[in-house]
Design a protein around this motif. Structure first.
Motif, PDB file in Angstrom:
ATOM      1  N   LEU A  48      -3.595  -5.356 -10.877  1.00  0.00           N
ATOM      2  CA  LEU A  48      -3.320  -6.553 -10.079  1.00  0.00           C
ATOM      3  C   LEU A  48      -1.902  -6.533  -9.511  1.00  0.00           C
ATOM      4  N   LEU A  49      -0.928  -6.125 -10.327  1.00  0.00           N
ATOM      5  CA  LEU A  49       0.449  -6.047  -9.830  1.00  0.00           C
ATOM      6  C   LEU A  49       0.586  -5.034  -8.700  1.00  0.00           C
ATOM      7  N   VAL A  50       0.006  -3.856  -8.897  1.00  0.00           N
ATOM      8  CA  VAL A  50       0.058  -2.830  -7.849  1.00  0.00           C
ATOM      9  C   VAL A  50      -0.644  -3.338  -6.591  1.00  0.00           C
ATOM     10  N   GLY A  51      -1.783  -3.972  -6.768  1.00  0.00           N
ATOM     11  CA  GLY A  51      -2.520  -4.500  -5.619  1.00  0.00           C
ATOM     12  C   GLY A  51      -1.727  -5.537  -4.849  1.00  0.00           C
ATOM     13  N   LEU A  52      -1.117  -6.477  -5.564  1.00  0.00           N
ATOM     14  CA  LEU A  52      -0.339  -7.517  -4.896  1.00  0.00           C
ATOM     15  C   LEU A  52       0.887  -6.940  -4.198  1.00  0.00           C
ATOM     16  N   VAL A  53       1.572  -6.002  -4.851  1.00  0.00           N
ATOM     17  CA  VAL A  53       2.741  -5.372  -4.223  1.00  0.00           C
ATOM     18  C   VAL A  53       2.316  -4.639  -2.948  1.00  0.00           C
ATOM     19  N   CYS A  54       1.227  -3.889  -3.023  1.00  0.00           N
ATOM     20  CA  CYS A  54       0.767  -3.151  -1.830  1.00  0.00           C
ATOM     21  C   CYS A  54       0.339  -4.096  -0.718  1.00  0.00           C
ATOM     22  N   LEU A  55      -0.320  -5.196  -1.069  1.00  0.00           N
ATOM     23  CA  LEU A  55      -0.718  -6.154  -0.035  1.00  0.00           C
ATOM     24  C   LEU A  55       0.502  -6.797   0.626  1.00  0.00           C
ATOM     25  N   LEU A  80       3.545  -5.439   0.781  1.00  0.00           N
ATOM     26  CA  LEU A  80       4.187  -4.387   1.582  1.00  0.00           C
ATOM     27  C   LEU A  80       3.422  -4.145   2.885  1.00  0.00           C
ATOM     28  N   GLY A  81       2.113  -4.110   2.810  1.00  0.00           N
ATOM     29  CA  GLY A  81       1.316  -3.940   4.023  1.00  0.00           C
ATOM     30  C   GLY A  81       1.435  -5.130   4.949  1.00  0.00           C
ATOM     31  N   GLY A  82       1.540  -6.320   4.359  1.00  0.00           N
ATOM     32  CA  GLY A  82       1.673  -7.531   5.168  1.00  0.00           C
ATOM     33  C   GLY A  82       2.973  -7.592   5.943  1.00  0.00           C
ATOM     34  N   ILE A  83       4.024  -7.019   5.390  1.00  0.00           N
ATOM     35  CA  ILE A  83       5.303  -7.025   6.128  1.00  0.00           C
ATOM     36  C   ILE A  83       5.472  -5.781   6.993  1.00  0.00           C
ATOM     37  N   GLY A  84       4.437  -4.932   7.022  1.00  0.00           N
ATOM     38  CA  GLY A  84       4.450  -3.797   7.941  1.00  0.00           C
ATOM     39  C   GLY A  84       4.967  -2.497   7.376  1.00  0.00           C
ATOM     40  N   THR A  85       5.073  -2.385   6.066  1.00  0.00           N
ATOM     41  CA  THR A  85       5.580  -1.157   5.456  1.00  0.00           C
ATOM     42  C   THR A  85       4.499  -0.089   5.420  1.00  0.00           C
ATOM     43  N   LYS A  86       4.859   1.093   5.847  1.00  0.00           N
ATOM     44  CA  LYS A  86       3.941   2.224   5.763  1.00  0.00           C
ATOM     45  C   LYS A  86       3.851   2.684   4.309  1.00  0.00           C
ATOM     46  N   PRO A  87       2.831   3.465   3.956  1.00  0.00           N
ATOM     47  CA  PRO A  87       2.733   3.942   2.571  1.00  0.00           C
ATOM     48  C   PRO A  87       4.014   4.675   2.161  1.00  0.00           C
ATOM     49  N   ASN A  88       4.534   4.311   0.989  1.00  0.00           N
ATOM     50  CA  ASN A  88       5.758   4.927   0.492  1.00  0.00           C
ATOM     51  C   ASN A  88       5.580   5.249  -0.989  1.00  0.00           C
ATOM     52  N   SER A 136      -0.101   4.372   8.337  1.00  0.00           N
ATOM     53  CA  SER A 136       0.112   3.077   8.980  1.00  0.00           C
ATOM     54  C   SER A 136       0.191   1.993   7.917  1.00  0.00           C
ATOM     55  N   ARG A 137       0.571   0.806   8.348  1.00  0.00           N
ATOM     56  CA  ARG A 137       0.645  -0.314   7.412  1.00  0.00           C
ATOM     57  C   ARG A 137      -0.708  -0.635   6.810  1.00  0.00           C
TER      58      ARG A 137
END
Length: 126
Positions: A14-21, A23-31, A92-93
């Protein structure tokens, strides 16, 4: 299946999922944060496979349908692995969002696996 380990896996997913969502919501590419977080979810699922193989021999057999449990477990392992591959190909984001959705889906599947292992009573058809 070890109950505390499963709960820890659900919390991590859940933590990883929320962080990724986020990050994706603010436009961050996979890092490193998003990809390595998803890799941690996959690594914990590999440990769950080992636990699930050993647990019945230690007297901790599932009370639900073992076939249903293993289908959930194998599918849950495939989700973060395929999402990581997607993120490495599509930079991409939206790939970051996919990593988040996969991790949250794994958390839901882990909850269902816990129900299958501990709650249901399986009566095989003879």
């Amino acid at each position: 299946m070890i109950e505390w380990f499963t709960i820890a896996q659900i919390v991590v997913a859940l933590l990883v999922g929320l962080v990724c969502l986020v990050l994706g919501g603010i436009g961050t590419k996979p890092n490193d944060v998003s990809v390595l977080g998803s890799a941690l979810v996959a690594l914990l699922l590999l440990a769950q496979i080992v636990i699930s193989i050993v647990a019945p021999f230690a007297g901790n057999a599932p009370t639900g349908d073992p076939v249903e449990y293993w289908i959930y477990l194998v599918t849950a392992l495939l989700l973060p692995v395929l999402a990581i591959i997607w993120a490495l190909i599509d930079r991409s984001r939206w790939a970051t969002v996919i990593l988040g959705v996969a991790a949250i889906t794994v958390a839901v599947m882990l909850y269902r696996m816990q129900q299958i292992w501990f709650v249901q009573i399986y009566t095989p058809v003879v």
